[in-house]
Enzyme design. Structure first.
Site, PDB file in Angstrom:
ATOM      1  N   LYS A  13       0.819  -1.217   0.000  1.00  0.00           N
ATOM      2  CA  LYS A  13       0.000   0.000   0.000  1.00  0.00           C
ATOM      3  C   LYS A  13       0.853   1.267   0.000  1.00  0.00           C
ATOM      4  O   LYS A  13       0.473   2.276  -0.591  1.00  0.00           O
ATOM      5  CB  LYS A  13      -0.971   0.010   1.175  1.00  0.00           C
ATOM      6  CG  LYS A  13      -0.338   0.024   2.549  1.00  0.00           C
ATOM      7  CD  LYS A  13      -1.401  -0.024   3.646  1.00  0.00           C
ATOM      8  CE  LYS A  13      -0.769  -0.012   5.021  1.00  0.00           C
ATOM      9  NZ  LYS A  13       0.035  -1.236   5.289  1.00  0.00           N
ATOM     10  N   ARG A  84      -5.830   2.656  11.527  1.00  0.00           N
ATOM     11  CA  ARG A  84      -5.533   1.246  11.758  1.00  0.00           C
ATOM     12  C   ARG A  84      -6.530   0.603  12.711  1.00  0.00           C
ATOM     13  O   ARG A  84      -6.454  -0.592  12.975  1.00  0.00           O
ATOM     14  CB  ARG A  84      -4.112   1.094  12.314  1.00  0.00           C
ATOM     15  CG  ARG A  84      -3.047   1.494  11.299  1.00  0.00           C
ATOM     16  CD  ARG A  84      -1.655   1.276  11.841  1.00  0.00           C
ATOM     17  NE  ARG A  84      -0.642   1.610  10.843  1.00  0.00           N
ATOM     18  CZ  ARG A  84       0.674   1.541  11.052  1.00  0.00           C
ATOM     19  NH1 ARG A  84       1.117   1.127  12.224  1.00  0.00           N
ATOM     20  NH2 ARG A  84       1.524   1.860  10.106  1.00  0.00           N
ATOM     21  N   ARG A 119      12.548  -7.846   2.741  1.00  0.00           N
ATOM     22  CA  ARG A 119      12.482  -6.400   2.588  1.00  0.00           C
ATOM     23  C   ARG A 119      13.580  -5.691   3.371  1.00  0.00           C
ATOM     24  O   ARG A 119      13.890  -6.053   4.501  1.00  0.00           O
ATOM     25  CB  ARG A 119      11.107  -5.891   3.048  1.00  0.00           C
ATOM     26  CG  ARG A 119      10.791  -4.492   2.594  1.00  0.00           C
ATOM     27  CD  ARG A 119       9.306  -4.222   2.640  1.00  0.00           C
ATOM     28  NE  ARG A 119       8.789  -4.095   3.985  1.00  0.00           N
ATOM     29  CZ  ARG A 119       7.565  -3.656   4.264  1.00  0.00           C
ATOM     30  NH1 ARG A 119       6.741  -3.335   3.282  1.00  0.00           N
ATOM     31  NH2 ARG A 119       7.152  -3.569   5.517  1.00  0.00           N
ATOM     32  N   ARG A 152      14.210  -3.608   9.040  1.00  0.00           N
ATOM     33  CA  ARG A 152      13.522  -2.999  10.171  1.00  0.00           C
ATOM     34  C   ARG A 152      13.079  -4.070  11.160  1.00  0.00           C
ATOM     35  O   ARG A 152      12.755  -5.198  10.783  1.00  0.00           O
ATOM     36  CB  ARG A 152      12.289  -2.217   9.697  1.00  0.00           C
ATOM     37  CG  ARG A 152      12.618  -1.020   8.857  1.00  0.00           C
ATOM     38  CD  ARG A 152      11.421  -0.124   8.614  1.00  0.00           C
ATOM     39  NE  ARG A 152      10.149  -0.815   8.468  1.00  0.00           N
ATOM     40  CZ  ARG A 152       9.180  -0.416   7.648  1.00  0.00           C
ATOM     41  NH1 ARG A 152       9.365   0.642   6.880  1.00  0.00           N
ATOM     42  NH2 ARG A 152       8.053  -1.063   7.590  1.00  0.00           N
ATOM     43  N   ARG A 163       2.063  -8.697  13.738  1.00  0.00           N
ATOM     44  CA  ARG A 163       1.411  -7.552  13.086  1.00  0.00           C
ATOM     45  C   ARG A 163       0.201  -8.000  12.273  1.00  0.00           C
ATOM     46  O   ARG A 163      -0.843  -7.334  12.259  1.00  0.00           O
ATOM     47  CB  ARG A 163       2.404  -6.819  12.180  1.00  0.00           C
ATOM     48  CG  ARG A 163       3.520  -6.112  12.931  1.00  0.00           C
ATOM     49  CD  ARG A 163       4.523  -5.504  11.976  1.00  0.00           C
ATOM     50  NE  ARG A 163       3.973  -4.360  11.270  1.00  0.00           N
ATOM     51  CZ  ARG A 163       4.525  -3.812  10.189  1.00  0.00           C
ATOM     52  NH1 ARG A 163       5.636  -4.331   9.677  1.00  0.00           N
ATOM     53  NH2 ARG A 163       3.978  -2.758   9.622  1.00  0.00           N
TER      54      ARG A 163
END
Length: 214
Positions: A13, A84, A119, A152, A163
């Protein structure tokens, strides 16, 4: 035109939000980037949220909203990563900001985990890379500014699983909230980046928001 990009962590996104913002000359606002900025600067808010982010837990509605309000521009924007929770959606609804469309990028959890496990991000300029899908020209070095890339804490596998668990527990009421307003557009996040962005751009230009892209 004000837009919201909504979806689980790792669906792409943020990438789509940046592309759409650039195409329509809108301000891109990433709540994740804003929160990480607070952490990097070691502000009072940053100190409060640092531990939560590293564990993959959500920042409180109050803190997230406080950071967002401090950064909202006077110009039209693309909002990425907020709301969220349903409460955040309701808070945003009371801020007298006309939200034209909410673009919900959907993707299977297995693909999300695969994407996020490879990532890496540049800590200096924020550019995102992936070991398989979008690797830098030089291994672990940012193409833009030459800084070393990092993984990260919130992209590590166990954190990603946490998450995703949190996202799924909170997402349905938000989807229902914006569906009821008839401003929700659902998009398949597994397709090529350019194909998704072209589809969204065309729909925004045509004003046909009843489509569901698969």
């Amino acid at each position: 035109m004000n837009l919201i990009f909504f979806g689980a962590p790792g669906v792409g996104k943020g990438t789509q939000a940046r592309l759409i913002a650039k195409n329509f000359n809108l301000k891109h606002i990433s709540i994740g980037d804003l929160l990480r900025k607070q952490v990097a600067l070691k502000t009072p808010i940053g100190l409060q949220i640092s531990d939560l982010i590293s564990k993959g837990q959500l920042v409180s509605d109050e803190l997230a909203t406080q950071v967002l309000k401090s950064e909202l521009p006077n110009e039209n924007f693309v909002l990425d990563g907020y709301p969220r929770t349903l409460n955040q959606a309701k808070i945003l609804d009371k801020m007298n900001l006309k939200i034209d469309k909410v673009i919900y990028v959907e993707l299977d959890d297995k693909l999300i985990i695969e994407r996020m496990s490879g990532r890496k991000v540049c800590p200096a300029c924020g550019e995102m890379y992936h070991d398989f899908y979008y690797s830098p020209q030089k291994s672990n070095v940012c193409d833009n500014c030459g800084n070393n890339l990092v993984v990260r804490d919130d992209d590590k596998v166990m954190t990603v699983l946490e998450r995703l668990k949190i996202f799924h527990s909170l997402a349905e009421p938000i989807i229902d909230f914006y569906s009821a307003k008839k401003i929700l557009l659902r998009v398949n996040g597994s397709l090529p980046i350019a194909q998704i962005s072209d589809f969204i751009i065309n729909l925004l230009k045509e004003g046909n928001f009843n489509a569901r892209y698969y």
